[in-house]
Design a protein around this motif. Structure first.
Motif, PDB file in Angstrom:
ATOM      1  N   PRO A 139      37.156  28.639  35.534  1.00 34.71           N
ATOM      2  CA  PRO A 139      38.440  28.000  35.819  1.00 34.71           C
ATOM      3  C   PRO A 139      38.262  26.524  36.174  1.00 34.71           C
ATOM      4  CG  PRO A 139      38.216  30.060  37.013  1.00 34.71           C
ATOM      5  CD  PRO A 139      36.886  29.756  36.415  1.00 34.71           C
ATOM      6  N   ARG A 140      39.261  25.733  35.865  1.00 36.00           N
ATOM      7  CA  ARG A 140      39.199  24.295  36.151  1.00 36.00           C
ATOM      8  C   ARG A 140      39.372  23.989  37.637  1.00 36.00           C
ATOM      9  NH1 ARG A 140      39.746  20.566  31.976  1.00 36.00           N
ATOM     10  NH2 ARG A 140      39.944  21.539  29.944  1.00 36.00           N
ATOM     11  N   ARG A 141      40.214  24.792  38.300  1.00 34.97           N
ATOM     12  CA  ARG A 141      40.510  24.512  39.710  1.00 34.97           C
ATOM     13  C   ARG A 141      39.338  24.888  40.606  1.00 34.97           C
ATOM     14  NH1 ARG A 141      45.481  27.185  42.013  1.00 34.97           N
ATOM     15  NH2 ARG A 141      43.673  28.139  42.690  1.00 34.97           N
ATOM     16  N   ARG A 142      38.960  23.980  41.439  1.00 37.01           N
ATOM     17  CA  ARG A 142      37.871  24.194  42.373  1.00 37.01           C
ATOM     18  C   ARG A 142      38.139  25.384  43.309  1.00 37.01           C
ATOM     19  NH1 ARG A 142      36.632  19.877  46.733  1.00 37.01           N
ATOM     20  NH2 ARG A 142      38.841  19.577  46.411  1.00 37.01           N
ATOM     21  N   GLN A 143      39.406  25.581  43.653  1.00 37.44           N
ATOM     22  CA  GLN A 143      39.782  26.650  44.574  1.00 37.44           C
ATOM     23  C   GLN A 143      39.481  28.035  44.009  1.00 37.44           C
ATOM     24  OE1 GLN A 143      41.589  24.093  43.622  1.00 37.44           O
ATOM     25  NE2 GLN A 143      42.264  22.986  45.441  1.00 37.44           N
ATOM     26  N   ALA A 144      39.318  28.132  42.705  1.00 42.94           N
ATOM     27  CA  ALA A 144      39.022  29.412  42.072  1.00 42.94           C
ATOM     28  C   ALA A 144      37.595  29.882  42.356  1.00 42.94           C
ATOM     29  CB  ALA A 144      39.248  29.318  40.564  1.00 42.94           C
ATOM     30  N   PHE A 145      36.819  29.061  43.042  1.00 44.29           N
ATOM     31  CA  PHE A 145      35.423  29.386  43.314  1.00 44.29           C
ATOM     32  C   PHE A 145      35.136  29.598  44.794  1.00 44.29           C
ATOM     33  CE2 PHE A 145      35.421  27.243  39.246  1.00 44.29           C
ATOM     34  CZ  PHE A 145      34.587  28.031  38.497  1.00 44.29           C
ATOM     35  N   ASP A 146      36.188  29.794  45.600  1.00 44.18           N
ATOM     36  CA  ASP A 146      35.946  30.011  47.025  1.00 44.18           C
ATOM     37  C   ASP A 146      35.334  31.400  47.238  1.00 44.18           C
ATOM     38  OD1 ASP A 146      38.549  31.184  46.409  1.00 44.18           O
ATOM     39  OD2 ASP A 146      38.660  31.583  48.555  1.00 44.18           O
ATOM     40  N   SER A 147      34.700  31.596  48.389  1.00 44.13           N
ATOM     41  CA  SER A 147      33.976  32.839  48.666  1.00 44.13           C
ATOM     42  C   SER A 147      34.867  34.067  48.604  1.00 44.13           C
ATOM     43  CB  SER A 147      33.320  32.763  50.049  1.00 44.13           C
ATOM     44  OG  SER A 147      32.386  31.735  50.090  1.00 44.13           O
ATOM     45  N   ALA A 148      36.079  33.972  49.128  1.00 46.99           N
ATOM     46  CA  ALA A 148      36.978  35.129  49.131  1.00 46.99           C
ATOM     47  C   ALA A 148      37.339  35.550  47.705  1.00 46.99           C
ATOM     48  CB  ALA A 148      38.240  34.823  49.933  1.00 46.99           C
ATOM     49  N   THR A 149      37.562  34.583  46.820  1.00 47.43           N
ATOM     50  CA  THR A 149      37.901  34.898  45.429  1.00 47.43           C
ATOM     51  C   THR A 149      36.706  35.497  44.698  1.00 47.43           C
ATOM     52  OG1 THR A 149      39.534  33.130  45.400  1.00 47.43           O
ATOM     53  CG2 THR A 149      38.768  33.924  43.262  1.00 47.43           C
ATOM     54  N   LEU A 150      35.526  34.935  44.913  1.00 45.05           N
ATOM     55  CA  LEU A 150      34.328  35.478  44.284  1.00 45.05           C
ATOM     56  C   LEU A 150      34.051  36.893  44.784  1.00 45.05           C
ATOM     57  CD1 LEU A 150      32.060  32.302  44.392  1.00 45.05           C
ATOM     58  CD2 LEU A 150      33.296  33.229  42.425  1.00 45.05           C
ATOM     59  N   CYS A 151      34.294  37.123  46.061  1.00 45.49           N
ATOM     60  CA  CYS A 151      34.140  38.466  46.618  1.00 45.49           C
ATOM     61  C   CYS A 151      35.131  39.428  45.973  1.00 45.49           C
ATOM     62  CB  CYS A 151      34.323  38.431  48.133  1.00 45.49           C
ATOM     63  SG  CYS A 151      34.114  40.037  48.910  1.00 45.49           S
ATOM     64  N   ALA A 152      36.369  38.999  45.828  1.00 43.03           N
ATOM     65  CA  ALA A 152      37.387  39.837  45.192  1.00 43.03           C
ATOM     66  C   ALA A 152      36.977  40.200  43.765  1.00 43.03           C
ATOM     67  CB  ALA A 152      38.744  39.140  45.210  1.00 43.03           C
ATOM     68  N   ASP A 153      36.346  39.270  43.055  1.00 42.27           N
ATOM     69  CA  ASP A 153      35.838  39.560  41.710  1.00 42.27           C
ATOM     70  C   ASP A 153      34.825  40.703  41.750  1.00 42.27           C
ATOM     71  OD1 ASP A 153      37.331  37.464  40.639  1.00 42.27           O
ATOM     72  OD2 ASP A 153      35.602  36.116  40.430  1.00 42.27           O
ATOM     73  N   MET A 154      33.883  40.639  42.697  1.00 42.26           N
ATOM     74  CA  MET A 154      32.843  41.658  42.789  1.00 42.26           C
ATOM     75  C   MET A 154      33.422  43.009  43.213  1.00 42.26           C
ATOM     76  SD  MET A 154      30.056  40.350  41.753  1.00 42.26           S
ATOM     77  CE  MET A 154      30.921  39.217  40.675  1.00 42.26           C
ATOM     78  N   VAL A 155      34.388  43.006  44.125  1.00 40.08           N
ATOM     79  CA  VAL A 155      35.029  44.250  44.553  1.00 40.08           C
ATOM     80  C   VAL A 155      35.797  44.870  43.385  1.00 40.08           C
ATOM     81  CG1 VAL A 155      36.785  45.250  46.082  1.00 40.08           C
ATOM     82  CG2 VAL A 155      35.103  43.635  46.989  1.00 40.08           C
ATOM     83  N   ALA A 156      36.489  44.042  42.612  1.00 42.04           N
ATOM     84  CA  ALA A 156      37.215  44.550  41.437  1.00 42.04           C
ATOM     85  C   ALA A 156      36.240  45.144  40.426  1.00 42.04           C
ATOM     86  CB  ALA A 156      38.040  43.432  40.804  1.00 42.04           C
ATOM     87  N   LEU A 157      35.133  44.478  40.199  1.00 43.24           N
ATOM     88  CA  LEU A 157      34.115  45.009  39.292  1.00 43.24           C
ATOM     89  C   LEU A 157      33.613  46.358  39.796  1.00 43.24           C
ATOM     90  CD1 LEU A 157      32.148  44.643  36.888  1.00 43.24           C
ATOM     91  CD2 LEU A 157      30.625  43.473  38.479  1.00 43.24           C
ATOM     92  N   LEU A 158      33.307  46.445  41.063  1.00 45.77           N
ATOM     93  CA  LEU A 158      32.799  47.670  41.660  1.00 45.77           C
ATOM     94  C   LEU A 158      33.807  48.813  41.538  1.00 45.77           C
ATOM     95  CD1 LEU A 158      30.595  49.042  43.441  1.00 45.77           C
ATOM     96  CD2 LEU A 158      31.882  48.220  45.422  1.00 45.77           C
TER      97      LEU A 158
END
Length: 91
Positions: free
Chosen positions: A31-50
């Motif tokens: 994503p272009r927006r820097r905010q898309a790389f915050d820890s909470a969002t990255l964590c949500a990605d991993m939880v969704a994958l799991l």
């Protein structure tokens, strides 16, 4: 790619392992927006994958280098999802 040897060894010993590319790495979306790389969002990605893709409620988490720093945060955000942590190559 760098985990391929360890993952083969784990599989031979009855474990299931994955090495997902996080946002902005490998073939993942960047994503272009820097905010898309915050820890909470990255964590949500991993939880969704799991939960959604792997259909698991929890796992043992291994993080290496920058991933180790994030893995510590993931365990703080979602302690029920990550039952153990191995942080590698960090001071």
């Amino acid at each position: 790619f760098s985990w391929r040897h360890q993952m083969l060894c784990l599989a031979r010993n009855g474990f299931r392992s994955i090495a997902p590319d996080m946002r902005g790495f490998g073939a993942s979306d960047s994503p272009r927006r820097r905010q898309a790389f915050d820890s909470a969002t990255l964590c949500a990605d991993m939880v969704a994958l799991l939960r959604q893709e792997l259909r698991r409620e929890s796992c043992l988490l291994v993080g290496h280098d920058w991933g180790a720093i994030l893995a510590w945060q993931f365990c703080l955000f979602e302690p029920a999802c990550f039952v153990a942590l191995c942080a590698m190559s960090v001071p």
